[in-house]
Design an enzyme around this catalytic site. Structure first.
Site, PDB file in Angstrom:
ATOM      1  N   THR A  93      28.448  59.933  12.335  1.00 26.95           N
ATOM      2  CA  THR A  93      29.109  61.120  12.899  1.00 26.95           C
ATOM      3  C   THR A  93      28.188  61.926  13.810  1.00 26.95           C
ATOM      4  OG1 THR A  93      28.529  62.503  10.993  1.00 26.95           O
ATOM      5  CG2 THR A  93      30.660  61.339  10.919  1.00 26.95           C
ATOM      6  N   THR A 107      27.076  56.828   8.252  1.00 24.55           N
ATOM      7  CA  THR A 107      27.380  57.191   6.868  1.00 24.55           C
ATOM      8  C   THR A 107      28.568  56.397   6.329  1.00 24.55           C
ATOM      9  OG1 THR A 107      26.410  59.361   7.103  1.00 24.55           O
ATOM     10  CG2 THR A 107      28.125  59.160   5.458  1.00 24.55           C
TER      11      THR A 107
HETATM   12  N1  ASP Z   1      23.380  60.014   9.589  1.00 25.88           N
HETATM   13  C1  ASP Z   1      24.683  59.737   9.917  1.00 25.88           C
HETATM   14  C2  ASP Z   1      24.828  59.085  11.291  1.00 25.88           C
HETATM   15  O1  ASP Z   1      24.631  57.905  11.419  1.00 25.88           O
HETATM   16  C3  ASP Z   1      25.563  60.905   9.815  1.00 25.88           C
HETATM   17  C4  ASP Z   1      26.927  60.436   9.572  1.00 25.88           C
HETATM   18  O2  ASP Z   1      27.276  59.341   9.876  1.00 25.88           O
HETATM   19  O3  ASP Z   1      27.713  61.241   9.050  1.00 25.88           O
HETATM   20  O4  ASP Z   1      25.160  59.735  12.254  1.00 25.88           O
END
Ligand code: ASP
Length: 326
Positions: free
Chosen positions: A95, A13
């Site tokens: 995340t 993200t």
């Molecule tokens: N979809 C994302 C990831 O690559 C979630 C994030 O990064 O907050 O994990």
């Protein structure tokens, strides 16, 4: 002179481009993620708080991260650390699996410089995004002269240990926490302060083991769980099973029977808990079945540690000692 810091971009993200500033949920569908160099340029961080060396690595959602990516990341870190002028490494990461990558790297990296991982809960283009601030804080920590070498997670102006940090919320900005222990330190603008010592540095493993990890599964307990998943993991060839049990670290009676049979069949079983915090301590029942108490590691981290122990060929007793070290 500004400190020289490498920034490795893996996607997530923190590198994502939404359709407009109010796109805080659907940005993933577009799969538009910047590489490291473009991200640093867009955030405008170059030559402000550090001399940043961008390293384009991946542009993936972190749900797609694999142990092979961890091995490549570890190799990349070792390659970068050959530069004697480099003061630290920052990894931008989704995340979703950030805590697992941080933990895996902390088990294989033995560098003289700090490695920090960061991500963001809101996309780079989202309203009040945390991407820029988290990236800046992670760079500050990687460049801090008062930090010992090691792997750290820096999110929301806090510094966390890979061992304790976990994502506790699907969407909120304060999602990353070390439940019941708290962060290792804080980042207040340019001031990086460690406020408590890291507990229980894990033993180091050769990073090449990440390329050949055995199958280790997680069985999640719930009322009425009948052990079917455990039997299926055994049939699939699991060499290890982590039981994500109820509060104290207990599975259902049917699961315990299936786990006992798995131990009999030569599979290493570690008992963890689904609570998100707290120790699973050794109990008479676990001992009688040959199940290893998982200590303070959550199931996903216990799984990584068990995989590495099995890949190295550790005996059951060695694995037990490693899990029960503080
Ligand atoms: N979809 C994302 C990831 O690559 C979630 C994030 O990064 O907050 O994990």
């Amino acid at each position: 002179m500004l400190p020289k810091i490498a920034f490795i971009g893996t996607g997530g993200t923190i590198a994502s481009i939404g359709s407009d500033q109010f796109d805080l949920l659907d940005y993933n569908a577009g799969e538009k993620r910047l590489d490291a160099a473009s991200l640093i340029e867009r955030v405008g961080l170059q030559a402000t708080i550090a001399d940043i060396v961008p390293v384009n690595f991946r542009r993936i959602d972190s749900t797609a991260m694999t142990p092979g990516d961890w091995a490549d990341l570890a190799d990349t870190c070792y390659g970068l650390a050959e530069d004697p002028e480099l003061k630290g490494i920052v990894i931008g990461h989704g995340t979703a699996s950030l805590e697992e990558t941080a933990w895996a790297l902390s088990l294989v990296l033995d560098l003289d410089i700090p490695v920090t991982l960061t991500g963001s809960m809101r996309p780079l283009t989202g309203i009040s995004t945390d991407a820029n601030a988290n990236l800046a804080a992670a760079i500050r920590v990687a460049a801090a002269p008062n930090l010992p070498p090691g792997v750290f997670v820096v999110v929301n102006d806090e510094i966390h240990a890979p061992r304790s940090v976990t994502k506790t919320h699907t969407l909120r900005l304060g999602a990353f926490q070390s439940p019941w222990t708290g962060p290792l330190g804080v980042v207040d603008g340019p001031h990086v302060r460690l406020t408590r010592a890291e507990q229980g540095r894990p033993p180091l493993f050769p990073r090449s083991l990440l390329r050949d990890l055995p199958r280790v599964d997680i069985a999640y307990s719930h009322v009425g769980a009948d052990g079917c998943a455990i039997n299926a993991f055994v049939a699939a060839g699991a060499r290890g099973i982590v039981s994500a049990g109820f509060g104290p670290g207990m599975a259902t009676p049917a699961e315990i029977a299936a786990l006992g049979a798995a131990v009999e069949a030569g599979i290493t079983v570690v008992q963890s808990a689904r609570t998100g915090a707290g120790l699973v301590v050794d109990s008479a029942r676990h001992r009688s079945l040959g199940i290893i108490a998982g200590g303070d590691l959550n199931p996903q981290k216990a799984r990584i540690l068990l995989s590495l122990c099995l890949a190295r060929g550790d005996s059951r007793d060695e694995i037990e000692r490693i899990f029960q070290a503080p």
